[in-house]
Write an enzyme that holds these catalytic residues in place. Structure first.
Site, PDB file in Angstrom:
ATOM      1  N   GLN A   1      45.320  51.268  28.619  1.00  0.00           N
ATOM      2  CA  GLN A   1      45.976  50.233  27.820  1.00  0.00           C
ATOM      3  C   GLN A   1      44.939  49.441  27.016  1.00  0.00           C
ATOM      4  O   GLN A   1      45.288  48.648  26.169  1.00  0.00           O
ATOM      5  CB  GLN A   1      46.727  49.264  28.741  1.00  0.00           C
ATOM      6  CG  GLN A   1      47.791  49.902  29.593  1.00  0.00           C
ATOM      7  CD  GLN A   1      48.265  48.964  30.699  1.00  0.00           C
ATOM      8  OE1 GLN A   1      49.218  48.210  30.523  1.00  0.00           O
ATOM      9  NE2 GLN A   1      47.560  48.961  31.818  1.00  0.00           N
ATOM     10  N   ASN A   2      43.668  49.677  27.322  1.00  0.00           N
ATOM     11  CA  ASN A   2      42.597  48.865  26.745  1.00  0.00           C
ATOM     12  C   ASN A   2      42.288  49.248  25.307  1.00  0.00           C
ATOM     13  O   ASN A   2      42.366  50.421  24.945  1.00  0.00           O
ATOM     14  CB  ASN A   2      41.332  48.969  27.607  1.00  0.00           C
ATOM     15  CG  ASN A   2      41.581  48.471  29.012  1.00  0.00           C
ATOM     16  OD1 ASN A   2      42.600  47.838  29.283  1.00  0.00           O
ATOM     17  ND2 ASN A   2      40.670  48.777  29.918  1.00  0.00           N
TER      18      ASN A   2
ATOM     19  N   ASP B   1      39.263  48.118  23.979  1.00  0.00           N
ATOM     20  CA  ASP B   1      37.856  47.700  23.890  1.00  0.00           C
ATOM     21  C   ASP B   1      36.867  48.842  23.667  1.00  0.00           C
ATOM     22  O   ASP B   1      35.662  48.587  23.542  1.00  0.00           O
ATOM     23  CB  ASP B   1      37.473  46.907  25.158  1.00  0.00           C
ATOM     24  CG  ASP B   1      37.659  47.703  26.446  1.00  0.00           C
ATOM     25  OD1 ASP B   1      37.928  47.086  27.500  1.00  0.00           O
ATOM     26  OD2 ASP B   1      37.542  48.957  26.402  1.00  0.00           O
TER      27      ASP B   1
ATOM     28  N   HIS C   1      47.499  51.488  23.451  1.00  0.00           N
ATOM     29  CA  HIS C   1      47.638  50.228  22.703  1.00  0.00           C
ATOM     30  C   HIS C   1      46.683  50.122  21.523  1.00  0.00           C
ATOM     31  O   HIS C   1      46.440  49.027  21.007  1.00  0.00           O
ATOM     32  CB  HIS C   1      47.455  49.022  23.650  1.00  0.00           C
ATOM     33  CG  HIS C   1      48.561  48.888  24.658  1.00  0.00           C
ATOM     34  ND1 HIS C   1      48.421  48.165  25.815  1.00  0.00           N
ATOM     35  CD2 HIS C   1      49.812  49.393  24.686  1.00  0.00           C
ATOM     36  CE1 HIS C   1      49.552  48.229  26.500  1.00  0.00           C
ATOM     37  NE2 HIS C   1      50.409  48.964  25.850  1.00  0.00           N
TER      38      HIS C   1
ATOM     39  N   CYS D   1      42.684  48.019   2.158  1.00  0.00           N
ATOM     40  CA  CYS D   1      42.675  49.474   2.341  1.00  0.00           C
ATOM     41  C   CYS D   1      41.835  50.171   1.278  1.00  0.00           C
ATOM     42  O   CYS D   1      42.050  49.934   0.076  1.00  0.00           O
ATOM     43  CB  CYS D   1      44.119  49.980   2.283  1.00  0.00           C
ATOM     44  SG  CYS D   1      44.242  51.769   2.414  1.00  0.00           S
TER      45      CYS D   1
ATOM     46  N   GLY E   1      42.773  48.157  37.736  1.00  0.00           N
ATOM     47  CA  GLY E   1      42.684  46.927  36.965  1.00  0.00           C
ATOM     48  C   GLY E   1      43.817  46.643  36.006  1.00  0.00           C
ATOM     49  O   GLY E   1      43.587  46.269  34.864  1.00  0.00           O
TER      50      GLY E   1
HETATM   51  N1  APR Z   1      38.141  45.190  38.861  1.00  0.00           N
HETATM   52  C1  APR Z   1      39.425  45.677  38.909  1.00  0.00           C
HETATM   53  N2  APR Z   1      40.511  44.943  38.555  1.00  0.00           N
HETATM   54  C2  APR Z   1      40.288  43.670  38.155  1.00  0.00           C
HETATM   55  C3  APR Z   1      38.986  43.091  38.094  1.00  0.00           C
HETATM   56  C4  APR Z   1      37.887  43.924  38.467  1.00  0.00           C
HETATM   57  N3  APR Z   1      36.628  43.488  38.444  1.00  0.00           N
HETATM   58  N4  APR Z   1      39.108  41.796  37.662  1.00  0.00           N
HETATM   59  C5  APR Z   1      40.440  41.579  37.460  1.00  0.00           C
HETATM   60  N5  APR Z   1      41.152  42.687  37.763  1.00  0.00           N
HETATM   61  C6  APR Z   1      42.599  42.901  37.713  1.00  0.00           C
HETATM   62  C7  APR Z   1      43.477  41.683  37.906  1.00  0.00           C
HETATM   63  O1  APR Z   1      43.655  41.380  39.280  1.00  0.00           O
HETATM   64  C8  APR Z   1      44.772  42.138  37.245  1.00  0.00           C
HETATM   65  O2  APR Z   1      45.601  42.844  38.171  1.00  0.00           O
HETATM   66  O3  APR Z   1      42.924  43.373  36.433  1.00  0.00           O
HETATM   67  C9  APR Z   1      44.291  43.119  36.163  1.00  0.00           C
HETATM   68  C10 APR Z   1      44.395  42.607  34.730  1.00  0.00           C
HETATM   69  O4  APR Z   1      45.740  42.441  34.428  1.00  0.00           O
HETATM   70  P1  APR Z   1      46.197  41.872  33.000  1.00  0.00           P
HETATM   71  O5  APR Z   1      45.342  40.746  32.614  1.00  0.00           O
HETATM   72  O6  APR Z   1      47.670  41.665  33.084  1.00  0.00           O
HETATM   73  O7  APR Z   1      45.861  43.075  31.989  1.00  0.00           O
HETATM   74  P2  APR Z   1      46.641  44.455  31.747  1.00  0.00           P
HETATM   75  O8  APR Z   1      47.449  44.845  32.934  1.00  0.00           O
HETATM   76  O9  APR Z   1      45.677  45.420  31.232  1.00  0.00           O
HETATM   77  O10 APR Z   1      47.640  44.018  30.561  1.00  0.00           O
HETATM   78  C11 APR Z   1      48.492  44.985  30.024  1.00  0.00           C
HETATM   79  O11 APR Z   1      49.222  43.454  28.340  1.00  0.00           O
HETATM   80  O12 APR Z   1      48.587  41.754  27.011  1.00  0.00           O
HETATM   81  C12 APR Z   1      48.938  43.060  27.002  1.00  0.00           C
HETATM   82  O13 APR Z   1      48.365  44.772  25.479  1.00  0.00           O
HETATM   83  C13 APR Z   1      47.840  43.953  26.474  1.00  0.00           C
HETATM   84  O14 APR Z   1      47.078  46.089  27.333  1.00  0.00           O
HETATM   85  C14 APR Z   1      47.448  44.787  27.693  1.00  0.00           C
HETATM   86  C15 APR Z   1      48.686  44.754  28.544  1.00  0.00           C
END
Ligand code: APR
Length: 266
Positions: free
Chosen positions: A112-113, A115, A141, A173, A213
């Site tokens: 989903q990243n 980066d 994404h 563009c 994560g």
């Molecule tokens: N290692 C592993 N997991 C971790 C760490 C780490 N060091 N630090 C934090 N986390 C976990 C958190 O506990 C949480 O469960 O990473 C997760 C991050 O969750 P979110 O912030 O909700 O991110 P994500 O699930 O990727 O979001 C999904 O939402 O905002 C939109 O498009 C954006 O792709 C994104 C989507």
């Protein structure tokens, strides 16, 4: 479900062994990652402590309506994220996953990243762009480092410094002169069809699903893990916090990805 343990140092050898066994015996594995896999590289997550959505409103910055209303503000924010993420480096979890994927067949990485850290880790581990392809993710994404034209939809790699002083100075563009936007999927938008197809196809035939994560709160992407589970996959979760997938976990490893992932795929 194997004993979760506490902080990384206390994840039990039994749980590590169970995760390794589930991944090793699976001919086909789908790996599903979220912002947490990049947290130890210095990239903020979205919903965790210090997360982007704690400070910024997604409706003001990450939606087509917001871009229509104020493209300069949206570009300013993406410019700031590009610079910040551009200074980050892949961590031990990104690199261990890339090396693992280059060393065996049957693993599909779905992320989903936006980066580009998985991509950079793949290039670093493979020692080149072509060889890295096997370890690159299916991006659900989009990418922070690519642009898309709002008129002709052509995609291009982000180029040059960003000047947000006026609409005319924003990126335009090279093909048709239309206003460019970051090539990321915003709230309310469709995911790229080919990526969705590849991700759910891999999940539908997976024998193991490694989740790293992500809270699993954002659909349709979050459906990848449910699809894998319904297909009979063993679900292994690496996360220091609670996720929406707790009931699906066969092996639950509570701790940071940078410390745990190298122990289960290395
Ligand atoms: N290692 C592993 N997991 C971790 C760490 C780490 N060091 N630090 C934090 N986390 C976990 C958190 O506990 C949480 O469960 O990473 C997760 C991050 O969750 P979110 O912030 O909700 O991110 P994500 O699930 O990727 O979001 C999904 O939402 O905002 C939109 O498009 C954006 O792709 C994104 C989507």
């Amino acid at each position: 479900m194997s004993d979760p343990g506490g902080a990384a140092g206390t994840v039990s050898a039994e749980a590590i062994a169970a995760a390794r066994a589930a991944l090793a015996r699976a001919l086909r594995v789908v790996v599903f990652t979220g912002a947490g896999v990049s947290a130890e590289s210095g990239v903020p997550t979205f919903r965790g402590a210090g997360g982007l959505w704690k400070t910024f409103k997604p409706e003001d910055l990450a939606s087509p309506v917001a871009f229509g209303r104020d493209p300069r503000l949206v570009w300013e924010w993406y410019g700031w994220r590009r610079e910040m993420v551009g200074r980050c480096r892949p961590n031990a979890a990104h690199l261990a996953l890339a090396r693992w994927m280059l060393g065996r067949a049957g693993v599909t990485l779905v992320s989903q990243n936006v980066d580009d850290l998985h991509e950079r880790a793949a290039r670093e581990a493979a020692g080149g762009v072509e060889a890295a392809r096997r370890a690159e993710p299916v991006r659900l994404h989009g990418s922070l480092f690519h642009d898309r034209c709002t008129r002709c939809a052509c995609r291009s790699e982000a180029r040059g410094a960003l000047d947000t002083t006026g609409i005319a100075t924003l990126p335009h563009c090279p093909e048709c002169g239309g206003l460019l936007r970051p090539d990321v999927v915003w709230f309310g938008e469709m995911l790229p069809a080919r990526s969705v197809e590849a991700a759910f196809a891999a999940a539908g035939e997976a024998e193991a699903c490694l989740v790293i994560g992500t809270t699993g709160a954002v659909y349709p992407a979050a459906g990848v893990v449910h699809t894998a589970k319904s297909a009979g996959a063993q679900v292994v979760i690496v996360d220091p916090g609670r996720t929406e997938y707790e009931d699906l976990a066969d092996v639950r490893l509570v701790g940071p990805a940078g410390e745990i992932v190298p122990r289960i795929v290395g």
